[in-house]
Design a protein around this motif. Structure first.
Motif, PDB file in Angstrom:
ATOM      1  N   LEU A  38       0.835  -1.198   0.000  1.00  0.00           N
ATOM      2  CA  LEU A  38       0.000   0.000   0.000  1.00  0.00           C
ATOM      3  C   LEU A  38       0.873   1.253   0.000  1.00  0.00           C
ATOM      4  CD1 LEU A  38      -2.649  -0.942   2.738  1.00  0.00           C
ATOM      5  CD2 LEU A  38      -2.953  -1.009   0.244  1.00  0.00           C
ATOM      6  N   ALA A  39       0.470   2.222  -0.818  1.00  0.00           N
ATOM      7  CA  ALA A  39       1.117   3.539  -0.821  1.00  0.00           C
ATOM      8  C   ALA A  39       0.027   4.585  -0.628  1.00  0.00           C
ATOM      9  CB  ALA A  39       1.871   3.775  -2.123  1.00  0.00           C
ATOM     10  N   ALA A  40       0.193   5.448   0.361  1.00  0.00           N
ATOM     11  CA  ALA A  40      -0.808   6.463   0.684  1.00  0.00           C
ATOM     12  C   ALA A  40      -0.277   7.849   0.350  1.00  0.00           C
ATOM     13  CB  ALA A  40      -1.171   6.385   2.171  1.00  0.00           C
ATOM     14  N   TYR A  41      -1.159   8.697  -0.209  1.00  0.00           N
ATOM     15  CA  TYR A  41      -0.770  10.052  -0.589  1.00  0.00           C
ATOM     16  C   TYR A  41      -1.803  11.049  -0.069  1.00  0.00           C
ATOM     17  CZ  TYR A  41       2.155   7.433  -3.850  1.00  0.00           C
ATOM     18  OH  TYR A  41       3.048   6.565  -4.387  1.00  0.00           O
ATOM     19  N   GLU A  42      -1.318  12.085   0.559  1.00  0.00           N
ATOM     20  CA  GLU A  42      -2.175  13.163   1.055  1.00  0.00           C
ATOM     21  C   GLU A  42      -1.845  14.428   0.289  1.00  0.00           C
ATOM     22  OE1 GLU A  42      -5.206  14.707   3.525  1.00  0.00           O
ATOM     23  OE2 GLU A  42      -4.579  12.672   3.001  1.00  0.00           O
ATOM     24  N   PHE A  43      -2.862  15.084  -0.247  1.00  0.00           N
ATOM     25  CA  PHE A  43      -2.653  16.245  -1.113  1.00  0.00           C
ATOM     26  C   PHE A  43      -2.844  17.536  -0.328  1.00  0.00           C
ATOM     27  CE2 PHE A  43      -4.571  13.167  -4.380  1.00  0.00           C
ATOM     28  CZ  PHE A  43      -3.336  12.557  -4.584  1.00  0.00           C
ATOM     29  N   LYS A  44      -1.785  18.337  -0.274  1.00  0.00           N
ATOM     30  CA  LYS A  44      -1.804  19.575   0.505  1.00  0.00           C
ATOM     31  C   LYS A  44      -1.411  20.756  -0.384  1.00  0.00           C
ATOM     32  CE  LYS A  44      -2.597  17.590   4.541  1.00  0.00           C
ATOM     33  NZ  LYS A  44      -3.855  17.819   5.298  1.00  0.00           N
ATOM     34  N   TRP A  45      -2.329  21.674  -0.609  1.00  0.00           N
ATOM     35  CA  TRP A  45      -1.993  22.869  -1.384  1.00  0.00           C
ATOM     36  C   TRP A  45      -1.156  23.832  -0.557  1.00  0.00           C
ATOM     37  CZ3 TRP A  45      -1.404  24.677  -6.005  1.00  0.00           C
ATOM     38  CH2 TRP A  45      -1.364  26.066  -6.227  1.00  0.00           C
ATOM     39  N   SER A  46      -1.480  23.953   0.720  1.00  0.00           N
ATOM     40  CA  SER A  46      -0.747  24.861   1.596  1.00  0.00           C
ATOM     41  C   SER A  46       0.592  24.255   1.998  1.00  0.00           C
ATOM     42  CB  SER A  46      -1.569  25.159   2.855  1.00  0.00           C
ATOM     43  OG  SER A  46      -0.816  25.907   3.772  1.00  0.00           O
ATOM     44  N   ARG A  47       1.621  25.070   1.959  1.00  0.00           N
ATOM     45  CA  ARG A  47       2.944  24.615   2.376  1.00  0.00           C
ATOM     46  C   ARG A  47       3.147  24.770   3.879  1.00  0.00           C
ATOM     47  NH1 ARG A  47       3.604  27.154  -2.653  1.00  0.00           N
ATOM     48  NH2 ARG A  47       4.888  26.017  -4.179  1.00  0.00           N
ATOM     49  N   ALA A  48       2.200  25.400   4.549  1.00  0.00           N
ATOM     50  CA  ALA A  48       2.356  25.689   5.977  1.00  0.00           C
ATOM     51  C   ALA A  48       2.131  24.424   6.805  1.00  0.00           C
ATOM     52  CB  ALA A  48       1.366  26.772   6.409  1.00  0.00           C
ATOM     53  N   GLY A  49       2.981  24.216   7.783  1.00  0.00           N
ATOM     54  CA  GLY A  49       2.779  23.137   8.741  1.00  0.00           C
ATOM     55  C   GLY A  49       3.220  21.777   8.211  1.00  0.00           C
ATOM     56  N   GLU A  50       3.404  20.849   9.124  1.00  0.00           N
ATOM     57  CA  GLU A  50       3.804  19.493   8.795  1.00  0.00           C
ATOM     58  C   GLU A  50       2.565  18.639   8.540  1.00  0.00           C
ATOM     59  OE1 GLU A  50       6.844  18.044   8.491  1.00  0.00           O
ATOM     60  OE2 GLU A  50       7.741  20.033   8.627  1.00  0.00           O
ATOM     61  N   SER A  51       2.677  17.715   7.635  1.00  0.00           N
ATOM     62  CA  SER A  51       1.598  16.773   7.365  1.00  0.00           C
ATOM     63  C   SER A  51       1.973  15.428   7.966  1.00  0.00           C
ATOM     64  CB  SER A  51       1.380  16.632   5.849  1.00  0.00           C
ATOM     65  OG  SER A  51       0.379  15.687   5.586  1.00  0.00           O
TER      66      SER A  51
END
Length: 377
Positions: A334-347
Motif C-alpha cells: 500500500l502507498a498512501a498520498y495526502e494532497f496539501k496545497w498549503s505549504r504551511a505546517g507538517e503533514s
C-alpha cells in the motif's frame, strides 16, 4: 507539437490485431492517428466513421465488398468508429480473413464503441485510452521550472491540447467553454435512453461542486428529482464518456473505515470549472484545495495508464474523519498520498491508518514535490 505518450504508435500496431484508441472528444485522438499515418511506410486506408459510403461498406458485413475496399492497402485506420453499424463484427471479419492487415480504430463514445467491440474482438484487440495532455507529456517540451510556472493556468483552464496551446487567458476560457458546451455531453445525449439533458447537466454541475467529497446517490436523486437507479445509470455513462472518474473507498475490514460512498473527479480541471462557471485566478477563489486534489488524482491516473501500471486506486476515511486522499494497492503493498496545497505546517499520517497498515508508505504531495509524483521516473 506536443508528443503524446503513445508515440510512436508502431509499438502498438500489429497484424491480426485491432488497436482501439478511446478518449473524450477533442483530446487529440485524430491528431495522434494522423501523425502516425504520416510517418508509416504502410499504404493506409483512412476511413472516417461518419462518412456515409464508409458506413455502407464497413457496416455491410459483406466480405467481398470489404475486400475490394481494402485491396492494395497495408493498413486500415478507422476514425470515430462508433458511427459505423456492426463495426465490431466487421473488424473481426477483417482481422480473421485478412490476417496480415493491421487495424487502428478510434472512438470517443466508449460506452457505445465498447459495446460493439467487446465480444466480437475478444483476443483480437488492444485498447489504449488517450487523455487531455498530461504533465509527463508536457515535460517533453517544458522544464520543471516552466511546468511550475504553468501550474495555475492548468488548474484553472485544464489541459486539452488546444487549450494548452492557446496564448491568452481569454482564448483559453473561450475554448474550455466551447468544449464544455458543445462536446461534454454530446456522446451521452446521443445515447437513446438518455431523455433529459437538463437533469444530466444538473447532475454534472452538482458533481462539480462536490469534487473531493463523498457523493450520496440518494442526495443527488433528491436534488434532481430522479430515482437512484437513473442517477446511477447517468453516472455510469458519464464515466464511460470520460467526463468523470470514480474513486471508491478503501477497506480491509477495519471497523471504522467508510467505504460505501464514492468520490468523483473530472478528467479535466477546465471542464470542471466551466461546469461551475468559475475561471477566477487562484488567489480569488475558495476551491483551490478541490482543484489541487482533482488535478493530482487525474494526473496520477494518466501517469499510471501511460506507464501500463495498474494498481487499485482508492481514497480512505474513517467515521471519525481521519482520511487519505489516494491509496494505491499493489497486491499486499500500500502507498498512501495526502494532497496539501498549503505549504504551511507538517503533514502527519493519520493514527488509525498507521495502526491498521504499519507497512504502508505515506507521502504528502505539495506544490514543492508534485512533479516527482506526476512525472515518469
Amino acid at each position: 507539437m506536443i508528443p503524446r505518450s503513445y508515440e510512436p504508435l508502431d509499438a502498438y500496431v500489429q497484424p491480426g490485431k485491432v488497436l482501439v484508441i478511446y478518449g473524450a472528444r477533442r483530446v487529440g485522438k485524430t491528431t495522434l492517428l494522423q501523425r502516425y499515418l504520416a510517418s508509416t511506410r504502410l499504404r493506409a486506408r483512412l476511413a472516417i466513421g461518419d462518412d456515409l459510403p464508409t458506413q455502407q461498406v464497413l457496416g455491410s458485413l459483406d466480405l467481398r465488398l470489404i475486400r475490394e475496399y481494402l485491396e492494395g492497402y497495408g493498413l486500415l485506420a478507422v476514425d470515430e468508429a462508433q458511427y459505423i453499424p456492426n463495426i465490431g463484427q466487421s473488424l473481426k471479419m477483417i482481422v480473421d480473413q485478412l490476417p496480415g492487415l493491421p487495424v487502428i480504430a478510434t472512438g470517443s463514445s466508449s460506452f457505445e464503441l465498447a459495446g460493439q467491440m467487446g465480444e466480437p474482438l475478444t483476443g483480437r484487440k488492444r485498447t489504449l485510452v488517450l487523455f487531455p495532455i498530461s504533465q509527463g507529456e508536457l515535460s517533453s517540451s517544458h522544464s520543471r521550472f516552466e511546468l511550475r510556472q504553468r501550474l495555475e493556468e492548468i488548474l484553472v483552464f485544464g489541459s486539452y491540447p488546444e487549450v494548452i496551446t492557446a496564448e491568452t487567458r481569454s482564448a483559453k476560457e473561450e475554448l474550455v467553454r466551447e468544449i464544455a458546451g458543445s462536446y461534454l455531453l454530446k456522446d451521452i445525449l446521443a445515447f437513446e435512453r438518455v431523455r433529459s439533458s437538463g437533469r444530466l447537466w444538473g447532475l454534472v454541475k452538482l458533481l462539480g461542486f462536490q469534487v473531493g467529497s463523498e457523493v450520496s446517490l440518494n442526495e443527488l436523486g433528491t436534488s434532481l428529482g430522479m430515482d437512484v437507479k437513473t442517477v446511477q445509470r447517468y453516472l455510469d455513462l458519464l464515466e464511460k464518456a470520460f467526463v468523470i472518474y470514480r474513486l471508491g473507498g478503501f477497506s480491509r475490514n477495519l471497523r471504522k473505515e467508510v467505504t460505501q460512498k464514492p468520490k468523483y473527479y473530472f478528467y479535466d480541471n477546465g471542464l470542471r470549472n466551466a461546469v461551475v462557471v468559475q475561471f477566477n485566478a487562484l488567489d480569488d477563489r475558495e476551491d483551490v484545495g478541490q482543484l489541487w486534489e482533482n488535478f493530482l488524482v487525474i494526473e496520477r491516473v494518466k501517469r499510471l495508464a501511460y506507464a501500463h501500471d495498474h494498481p487499485n486506486l482508492y481514497f480512505w476515511r474513517t467515521y471519525d474523519q481521519q482520511e487519505i486522499d489516494l491509496v494505491e494497492e499493489r497486491g499486499r503493498s500500500l502507498a498512501a498520498y495526502e494532497f496539501k496545497w498549503s505549504r504551511a505546517g507538517e503533514s502527519s499520517r493519520p493514527v488509525a491508518w498507521t495502526r491498521a497498515y504499519p507497512d504502508a508508505s505515506y507521502s504528502p504531495i505539495t506544490p514543492d514535490n508534485y512533479l516527482d509524483f506526476l512525472l515518469p521516473g
